[in-house]
Enzyme design. Structure first.
Site, PDB file in Angstrom:
ATOM      1  N   ARG A  50      38.402  35.829  -7.078  1.00 14.15           N
ATOM      2  CA  ARG A  50      38.119  34.924  -5.963  1.00 14.15           C
ATOM      3  C   ARG A  50      37.745  35.679  -4.687  1.00 14.15           C
ATOM      4  O   ARG A  50      37.816  35.141  -3.594  1.00 14.15           O
ATOM      5  CB  ARG A  50      39.322  34.003  -5.713  1.00 14.15           C
ATOM      6  CG  ARG A  50      39.634  33.122  -6.933  1.00 14.15           C
ATOM      7  CD  ARG A  50      40.607  32.014  -6.624  1.00 14.15           C
ATOM      8  NE  ARG A  50      40.970  31.258  -7.821  1.00 14.15           N
ATOM      9  CZ  ARG A  50      40.255  30.285  -8.361  1.00 14.15           C
ATOM     10  NH1 ARG A  50      39.103  29.959  -7.806  1.00 14.15           N
ATOM     11  NH2 ARG A  50      40.664  29.645  -9.435  1.00 14.15           N
ATOM     12  N   HIS A  80      36.366  38.474 -17.756  1.00 14.49           N
ATOM     13  CA  HIS A  80      35.871  37.193 -17.248  1.00 14.49           C
ATOM     14  C   HIS A  80      35.311  37.453 -15.859  1.00 14.49           C
ATOM     15  O   HIS A  80      36.021  37.907 -14.964  1.00 14.49           O
ATOM     16  CB  HIS A  80      36.997  36.159 -17.192  1.00 14.49           C
ATOM     17  CG  HIS A  80      36.527  34.754 -17.000  1.00 14.49           C
ATOM     18  ND1 HIS A  80      35.718  34.378 -15.942  1.00 14.49           N
ATOM     19  CD2 HIS A  80      36.723  33.624 -17.723  1.00 14.49           C
ATOM     20  CE1 HIS A  80      35.452  33.082 -16.023  1.00 14.49           C
ATOM     21  NE2 HIS A  80      36.046  32.609 -17.110  1.00 14.49           N
ATOM     22  N   TYR A  83      34.725  33.810 -10.476  1.00 22.22           N
ATOM     23  CA  TYR A  83      34.415  32.392 -10.349  1.00 22.22           C
ATOM     24  C   TYR A  83      33.407  32.135  -9.231  1.00 22.22           C
ATOM     25  O   TYR A  83      32.788  31.065  -9.185  1.00 22.22           O
ATOM     26  CB  TYR A  83      35.689  31.594 -10.037  1.00 22.22           C
ATOM     27  CG  TYR A  83      36.714  31.584 -11.148  1.00 22.22           C
ATOM     28  CD1 TYR A  83      36.335  31.384 -12.472  1.00 22.22           C
ATOM     29  CD2 TYR A  83      38.063  31.765 -10.867  1.00 22.22           C
ATOM     30  CE1 TYR A  83      37.270  31.369 -13.482  1.00 22.22           C
ATOM     31  CE2 TYR A  83      39.016  31.741 -11.868  1.00 22.22           C
ATOM     32  CZ  TYR A  83      38.616  31.546 -13.181  1.00 22.22           C
ATOM     33  OH  TYR A  83      39.544  31.532 -14.186  1.00 22.22           O
ATOM     34  N   HIS A 120      30.441  32.093 -16.285  1.00 18.36           N
ATOM     35  CA  HIS A 120      29.976  30.719 -16.133  1.00 18.36           C
ATOM     36  C   HIS A 120      28.514  30.772 -15.715  1.00 18.36           C
ATOM     37  O   HIS A 120      28.169  31.510 -14.776  1.00 18.36           O
ATOM     38  CB  HIS A 120      30.795  29.997 -15.068  1.00 18.36           C
ATOM     39  CG  HIS A 120      32.241  29.860 -15.409  1.00 18.36           C
ATOM     40  ND1 HIS A 120      33.177  29.389 -14.520  1.00 18.36           N
ATOM     41  CD2 HIS A 120      32.931  30.136 -16.548  1.00 18.36           C
ATOM     42  CE1 HIS A 120      34.372  29.368 -15.082  1.00 18.36           C
ATOM     43  NE2 HIS A 120      34.249  29.833 -16.321  1.00 18.36           N
ATOM     44  N   GLU A 158      29.648  31.145 -21.085  1.00 19.19           N
ATOM     45  CA  GLU A 158      30.742  30.235 -21.416  1.00 19.19           C
ATOM     46  C   GLU A 158      30.265  28.784 -21.356  1.00 19.19           C
ATOM     47  O   GLU A 158      29.620  28.372 -20.385  1.00 19.19           O
ATOM     48  CB  GLU A 158      31.902  30.430 -20.447  1.00 19.19           C
ATOM     49  CG  GLU A 158      33.079  29.521 -20.743  1.00 19.19           C
ATOM     50  CD  GLU A 158      34.260  29.754 -19.813  1.00 19.19           C
ATOM     51  OE1 GLU A 158      35.152  28.885 -19.772  1.00 19.19           O
ATOM     52  OE2 GLU A 158      34.280  30.803 -19.138  1.00 19.19           O
ATOM     53  N   ASP A 192      34.369  27.335 -25.120  1.00 21.08           N
ATOM     54  CA  ASP A 192      35.674  26.940 -24.616  1.00 21.08           C
ATOM     55  C   ASP A 192      35.993  25.575 -25.208  1.00 21.08           C
ATOM     56  O   ASP A 192      35.255  24.610 -24.989  1.00 21.08           O
ATOM     57  CB  ASP A 192      35.660  26.880 -23.086  1.00 21.08           C
ATOM     58  CG  ASP A 192      37.032  26.587 -22.496  1.00 21.08           C
ATOM     59  OD1 ASP A 192      37.618  25.544 -22.855  1.00 21.08           O
ATOM     60  OD2 ASP A 192      37.506  27.388 -21.675  1.00 21.08           O
ATOM     61  N   HIS A 195      36.362  22.767 -22.719  1.00 24.44           N
ATOM     62  CA  HIS A 195      35.104  22.445 -22.057  1.00 24.44           C
ATOM     63  C   HIS A 195      34.164  21.642 -22.951  1.00 24.44           C
ATOM     64  O   HIS A 195      33.577  20.651 -22.506  1.00 24.44           O
ATOM     65  CB  HIS A 195      34.408  23.730 -21.605  1.00 24.44           C
ATOM     66  CG  HIS A 195      35.159  24.468 -20.548  1.00 24.44           C
ATOM     67  ND1 HIS A 195      34.736  25.677 -20.039  1.00 24.44           N
ATOM     68  CD2 HIS A 195      36.320  24.187 -19.894  1.00 24.44           C
ATOM     69  CE1 HIS A 195      35.592  26.103 -19.123  1.00 24.44           C
ATOM     70  NE2 HIS A 195      36.576  25.214 -19.032  1.00 24.44           N
ATOM     71  N   HIS A 229      37.324  30.463 -26.208  1.00 23.67           N
ATOM     72  CA  HIS A 229      38.479  30.216 -25.353  1.00 23.67           C
ATOM     73  C   HIS A 229      39.227  29.047 -25.979  1.00 23.67           C
ATOM     74  O   HIS A 229      38.630  27.995 -26.235  1.00 23.67           O
ATOM     75  CB  HIS A 229      38.046  29.840 -23.933  1.00 23.67           C
ATOM     76  CG  HIS A 229      37.577  30.998 -23.126  1.00 23.67           C
ATOM     77  ND1 HIS A 229      36.876  30.848 -21.947  1.00 23.67           N
ATOM     78  CD2 HIS A 229      37.716  32.336 -23.318  1.00 23.67           C
ATOM     79  CE1 HIS A 229      36.606  32.040 -21.450  1.00 23.67           C
ATOM     80  NE2 HIS A 229      37.101  32.958 -22.270  1.00 23.67           N
ATOM     81  N   ASP A 242      37.312  19.545 -16.320  1.00 25.54           N
ATOM     82  CA  ASP A 242      37.898  20.763 -16.870  1.00 25.54           C
ATOM     83  C   ASP A 242      39.368  20.847 -16.486  1.00 25.54           C
ATOM     84  O   ASP A 242      39.717  21.291 -15.389  1.00 25.54           O
ATOM     85  CB  ASP A 242      37.125  21.967 -16.320  1.00 25.54           C
ATOM     86  CG  ASP A 242      37.698  23.296 -16.772  1.00 25.54           C
ATOM     87  OD1 ASP A 242      38.552  23.296 -17.678  1.00 25.54           O
ATOM     88  OD2 ASP A 242      37.290  24.337 -16.215  1.00 25.54           O
ATOM     89  N   HIS A 244      42.804  22.232 -18.425  1.00 22.59           N
ATOM     90  CA  HIS A 244      43.398  22.839 -19.610  1.00 22.59           C
ATOM     91  C   HIS A 244      44.806  22.321 -19.847  1.00 22.59           C
ATOM     92  O   HIS A 244      45.552  22.038 -18.909  1.00 22.59           O
ATOM     93  CB  HIS A 244      43.447  24.356 -19.469  1.00 22.59           C
ATOM     94  CG  HIS A 244      42.107  25.002 -19.425  1.00 22.59           C
ATOM     95  ND1 HIS A 244      41.941  26.370 -19.498  1.00 22.59           N
ATOM     96  CD2 HIS A 244      40.858  24.490 -19.329  1.00 22.59           C
ATOM     97  CE1 HIS A 244      40.658  26.667 -19.437  1.00 22.59           C
ATOM     98  NE2 HIS A 244      39.984  25.534 -19.328  1.00 22.59           N
ATOM     99  N   GLU A 274      43.687  30.393 -22.599  1.00 21.88           N
ATOM    100  CA  GLU A 274      43.709  30.248 -21.146  1.00 21.88           C
ATOM    101  C   GLU A 274      44.575  29.034 -20.778  1.00 21.88           C
ATOM    102  O   GLU A 274      44.329  28.346 -19.803  1.00 21.88           O
ATOM    103  CB  GLU A 274      42.298  30.040 -20.600  1.00 21.88           C
ATOM    104  CG  GLU A 274      41.366  31.213 -20.801  1.00 21.88           C
ATOM    105  CD  GLU A 274      39.964  30.911 -20.318  1.00 21.88           C
ATOM    106  OE1 GLU A 274      39.313  31.824 -19.809  1.00 21.88           O
ATOM    107  OE2 GLU A 274      39.512  29.749 -20.448  1.00 21.88           O
TER     108      GLU A 274
END
Length: 296
Positions: A50, A80, A83, A120, A158, A192, A195, A229, A242, A244, A274
């Site tokens: 981030r 990964h 983001y 992503h 992804e 994923d 997703h 994922h 999204d 999880h 995840e």
């Protein structure tokens, strides 16, 4: 579906199952964390996901990473990407920054001898989806010089849930990118489960997985699927949200994950949890997935 659906067809091998582990205290700790939870594969952030400023790679940290990688024998290590990155942004400053940070991420992965870099694809943010996809393709084309050296690193797009203006929620969109990039940059797909379920692909049953994978093979090609994922979904099929959930606690359910673990096209692919509550749940969930695979 019976637990032995596919067992007679294949020799049982060690499954590649793990989770997104913490790098607190040093990158090598992600490998050690993976070993303590019974993982045979891990995913990690090589830098703060981030923040735009990347983590410097010092020789001591690199040496410690490679030494720990050898000692733990962790396989199929996946990074990964941040983001913050949007390789399809219609805002020039953000696109430029995203491309630069992605190059830094690839450079770290090459230094760490990482197998996969999951990312992503991007978001249109007010522009057309087609224009966004074209910018993603051009962003990936620009990476070609980084792969002139010999490397096993592969970029994995992804699948997304389709929230807001994000792209990558349909196999057709993924194929659009793949078909224009695969001859220039090593690339593939990471499914994923949360997703694709939120995007409308029903994987709650063996029949659902069969239909989904048939579509994937027809549109993209199963040879381009490299990892998964593994997450249950708090939200219903086609919600485009999204969220999880832990395995069996969501709307996909255990039948779907049993079919995933035993399906011949998916059994040998690395799988990364995840799910929430990792510190208390991942050891249990890794063991659960190994049992569904038939490995005890």
């Amino acid at each position: 579906m019976k637990p032995t659906t596919y067992m007679a067809e294949q020799k049982i091998d060690i499954p590649l199952i793990g989770a997104h582990t913490s790098t607190q205290g040093g990158l090598h700790n992600a490998l050690l964390h993976g070993a303590t939870i019974g993982a045979t594969a891990i995913q990690l952030f090589t830098s703060n996901q981030r923040q735009w400023t990347g983590r410097p790679m010092h020789k001591l940290a690199l040496d410690k990473w490679h030494d720990t990688l050898e000692k733990t024998a962790m396989r199929a290590v996946m990074s990964h990407a941040s983001y913050l990155i949007n390789l399809g942004s219609n805002q020039e400053a953000l696109l430029t920054k995203s491309r630069a940070v992605f190059v830094e991420e690839i450079t770290r992965c090459l230094a760490l001898n990482i197998s996969y870099l999951n990312f992503h694809p991007g978001a249109a943010t007010g522009d057309s989806m087609d224009a966004c996809l074209d910018r993603i393709v051009k962003s990936l084309w620009s990476l070609e010089p980084l792969f002139q050296q010999e490397t096993t690193l592969r970029l994995l797009i992804e699948t997304t849930a389709g929230q807001g203006s994000t792209v990558g929620h349909s196999f057709e969109q993924l194929a659009y990118i793949m078909n224009r990039v695969k001859e220039r940059v090593p690339i593939g797909v990471c499914i994923d489960t949360c997703h694709i379920f939120a995007a409308g692909y029903d994987i709650r049953t063996l029949a659902g997985w069969e239909d989904t994978l048939t579509q994937f093979d027809t549109i993209i090609g199963l040879q381009h699927l490299y990892a998964l994922h593994v997450n249950d979904s708090m939200m219903p099929l086609g919600s485009r949200k999204d969220r999880h959930a832990n395995l069996g606690d969501g709307t996909i359910g255990m039948d779907g994950f049993q079919a995933m673990m035993q399906h011949p096209a998916l059994r040998m692919l690395p799988k990364y949890l995840e799910t929430p509550n990792g510190e208390t749940m991942w050891t249990k969930e890794i063991k659960l997935l190994k049992n569904l695979y038939g490995y005890h």
